[in-house]
Motif scaffolding. Structure first.
Motif, PDB file in Angstrom:
ATOM      1  N   ASN A 148      47.738  47.752  39.684  1.00 25.75           N
ATOM      2  CA  ASN A 148      47.407  46.920  38.535  1.00 25.75           C
ATOM      3  C   ASN A 148      46.509  47.611  37.515  1.00 25.75           C
ATOM      4  O   ASN A 148      45.794  46.963  36.762  1.00 25.75           O
ATOM      5  CB  ASN A 148      46.758  45.617  39.011  1.00 25.75           C
ATOM      6  N   SER A 228      50.667  43.742  37.925  1.00 28.06           N
ATOM      7  CA  SER A 228      50.918  42.322  38.136  1.00 28.06           C
ATOM      8  C   SER A 228      50.183  41.469  37.101  1.00 28.06           C
ATOM      9  O   SER A 228      50.602  40.369  36.788  1.00 28.06           O
ATOM     10  CB  SER A 228      50.491  41.925  39.550  1.00 28.06           C
ATOM     11  N   ASP A 229      49.109  41.993  36.557  1.00 23.68           N
ATOM     12  CA  ASP A 229      48.297  41.241  35.613  1.00 23.68           C
ATOM     13  C   ASP A 229      48.819  41.466  34.187  1.00 23.68           C
ATOM     14  O   ASP A 229      48.829  42.603  33.705  1.00 23.68           O
ATOM     15  CB  ASP A 229      46.849  41.741  35.731  1.00 23.68           C
TER      16      ASP A 229
END
Lengths: 286, 326
Positions: A148, A228-229
């Motif tokens: 991430n 993912s963020d």
């Protein structure tokens, strides 16, 4: 054989009807290869109230507008994503050029024990298919605490094994005598590398730089897995997200894809011969 | 095995080499052998030069490769270390319907895409081979899809092939009915294959152009004098002359086709189209192995299958080449 003849740039004669046929086929292929891009551009310029589904289709926007580029930026931070992509791609250029040149020089020009093992390591690494190791790369990134993050996106491809081998071949093709002369004159390894060898392989270095930029800017699978963020999305991942969430308005997706593709088309238009050269060298190696 | 020891050997050597390297410029202190000139001076600095590359390649290609092999025999998950389970993952694969769907689709992809990518770019290369006015523009234009990201290409074609997109609008305008390219399981897979071919055409065209430049012009002229037409000359002169390039293209494209992910992911969606029927093997790896509940062990077992098939494909293509030689 009573046709009048025309002559191409190589001085070979070509019959006019054949020439005409060639151009017709070339134009058909142009439509097939470029048409979809033009249609996407056209869609991105059509206003909210213009019917984009009409049949027969309308190729030119009736009232061209840049609204969609503003609207897409309201839905996803598309300029931030573009900047993230730019950061990863630029860093990828620097790390690949520096890392591949250094390692390539070590493999080509230096004498030491373990050189064959080092070369073999790069050859093996080149043969490992990325798609087969992404899960292990993902767990490695988690262990390093880099999932991430943009650094996590960058690292696995930051020094491509194929680029190292490309640089190695480039250095091998240089005549050894110049460097030996420099050695006699007292130049150390670093000086010979930086002042003599490196300037002679600028062409290959340019190929590495371009493919490093393109590879990072276009990459999809790895950033999809490691990011993912939404804060840290790169442009390709952002577009995928946009497509999944707002697919009902093709104008917005079109605007996003135009933003993603224009920089590379400009780069390609300016540096074509390096792109083509890269295909040749990559294919021979790959 | 050599590959794993290389990075480790490197780190210790590199550390030891630090000071020596700095002094080596003045030609002092060779520790290894009485050799001459360049050889003597360079006994340690090579590892410093190679260190960054070996480190990255070791940590992010070779180590993950080995750890994929090891993990395939464990029940490791993203957040759980897991234990050795022998062949349990592979036994599960055999009974996993999704695995067979993935294997089928990836194999179909090879069958559908590779012949097209061997033939069509060659024809395209022949079309742009002669140096007629404007030809560099056409060559560049045909290469444009290669430059674009697969995400851009995928989304462009999702819109082109939409139920109300350009292709269907044209089909309707000429009186043919609309076709649900992206809703039918098989049409979707074929559409994705067509997109893969479309994106690859320019790349392999350039490879063929380089090969065609080495075909002696006299061969064509001699064949023409003998009365061979264009098609006959293509079969008897061009194809034999570029055959090794065709094998290369076959090898490159079959490996790439088997590992297909992005095109199908974008066109069919993350879950792989209707009832997941369009899932490819790499899509399955991504779906099973990522996220917080990812089954790393099971996904690694699928990855091992990807490795094995990839290597087998390469060997198959190369063998086919050798047979033709004999």
């Amino acid at each position: 054989m009573s046709f009048p003849k025309t002559i191409d740039a190589d001085g070979r004669r070509i019959a006019p009807w054949q020439l005409a046929l060639r151009y017709v086929l070339l134009l058909v292929m142009l439509l097939v290869m470029i048409g979809p891009f033009v249609w996407q551009l056209s869609t991105s310029l059509k206003g909210m109230h213009e019917d984009i589904y009409s049949s027969p289709p309308k190729f030119l926007p009736s009232e061209p507008t840049l609204d969609n580029f503003g609207r897409v930026a309201e839905i996803i931070p598309v300029w931030d994503y573009a900047f993230n992509s730019l950061k990863v791609a630029s860093a990828n250029v620097i790390t690949n050029c520096a890392g591949a040149a250094l390692a390539g020089y070590a493999l080509a020009r230096m004498r030491y024990r373990g050189r064959r093992a080092a070369t073999l390591a790069f050859i093996l690494a080149m043969l490992v298919p990325v798609e087969g190791i992404i899960i292990a790369q993902f767990t490695t990134m988690r262990d390093l605490g880099l999932n991430n993050t943009l650094l996590g996106v960058l690292l696995p491809g930051s020094i491509g094994a194929m680029n190292v081998l490309l640089m190695r071949n480039a250095f091998l093709n240089l005549p050894q005598e110049v460097e030996e002369a420099a050695f006699v004159d007292g130049a150390n390894t670093w000086q010979r590398f930086l002042r003599i060898a490196l300037p002679s392989v600028k062409g290959t270095l340019a190929v590495v730089a371009i493919f490093a930029f393109m590879g990072a800017w276009d990459d999809f699978l790895w950033p999809l897995i490691v990011l993912s963020d939404p804060e840290n999305f790169t442009l390709t991942i952002g577009l995928n997200y946009l497509h999944g969430t707002f697919a009902q308005d093709p104008r917005l997706v079109a605007a996003g894809t135009v933003i993603a593709v224009v920089p590379l088309i400009v780069l390609f238009a300016c540096l074509q011969r390096y792109f083509f050269r890269g295909v040749g060298e990559g294919a021979v190696k790959g | 095995m050599k590959s794993t020891t290389a990075p480790r050997a490197l780190s210790s050597d590199a550390a030891a080499a630090g000071p020596t390297h700095r002094s080596s410029g003045s030609g002092r202190g060779p520790r290894r052998g009485p050799a001459t000139g360049i050889r003597r001076q360079l006994s340690f600095s090579p590892w410093l030069f190679a260190a960054p590359g070996l480190l990255i390649v070791g940590a992010f290609s070779l180590y993950p490769f080995l750890s994929t092999l090891v993990n395939s025999f464990t029940d490791r998950r993203t957040l759980v270390p897991g234990e050795f389970v022998g062949l349990a993952n592979f036994r599960e694969l055999i009974h996993d319907e999704m695995f067979w769907i993935g294997l089928r689709n990836s194999a179909l992809y090879v069958v559908g895409v590779v012949p097209a990518l061997i033939i069509l770019p060659l024809l395209l290369a022949l079309l742009v081979q002669r140096n007629i006015p404007g030809i560099t523009f056409f060559r560049s234009a045909f290469y444009t899809p290669v430059v674009a990201s697969i995400v851009v290409v995928g989304l462009i074609w999702v819109w082109m092939l939409d139920d109300r997109g350009l292709i269907n609008a044209v089909l309707e305008a000429v009186g043919a009915g609309r076709i649900g390219f992206l809703s039918d399981q098989w049409l979707l897979l074929f559409s994705a294959m067509a997109v893969t071919v479309w994106k690859g055409l320019g790349y392999y065209m350039i490879i063929y152009l380089a090969a065609l430049a080495n075909v002696p012009r006299e061969l064509h002229e001699a064949a023409a004098v003998d009365g061979a037409g264009a098609i006959r000359r293509f079969v008897t002169v061009t194809v034999p002359a570029v055959r090794s390039t065709m094998v290369l293209v076959g090898a490159l494209s079959s490996v790439a086709a088997f590992k297909v992910f992005s095109e199908v992911y974008l066109m069919a969606g993350p879950s792989g189209g209707p009832a997941g029927e369009d899932t490819t093997l790499v899509m399955l790896v991504q779906r099973v192995g990522t996220g917080l509940s990812g089954r790393v062990g099971y996904a690694s077992a699928i990855s091992v299958v990807v490795f094995v098939v990839t290597v087998a494909l390469m060997l198959l293509v190369l063998r086919a080449d050798r047979k033709e030689d004999a």
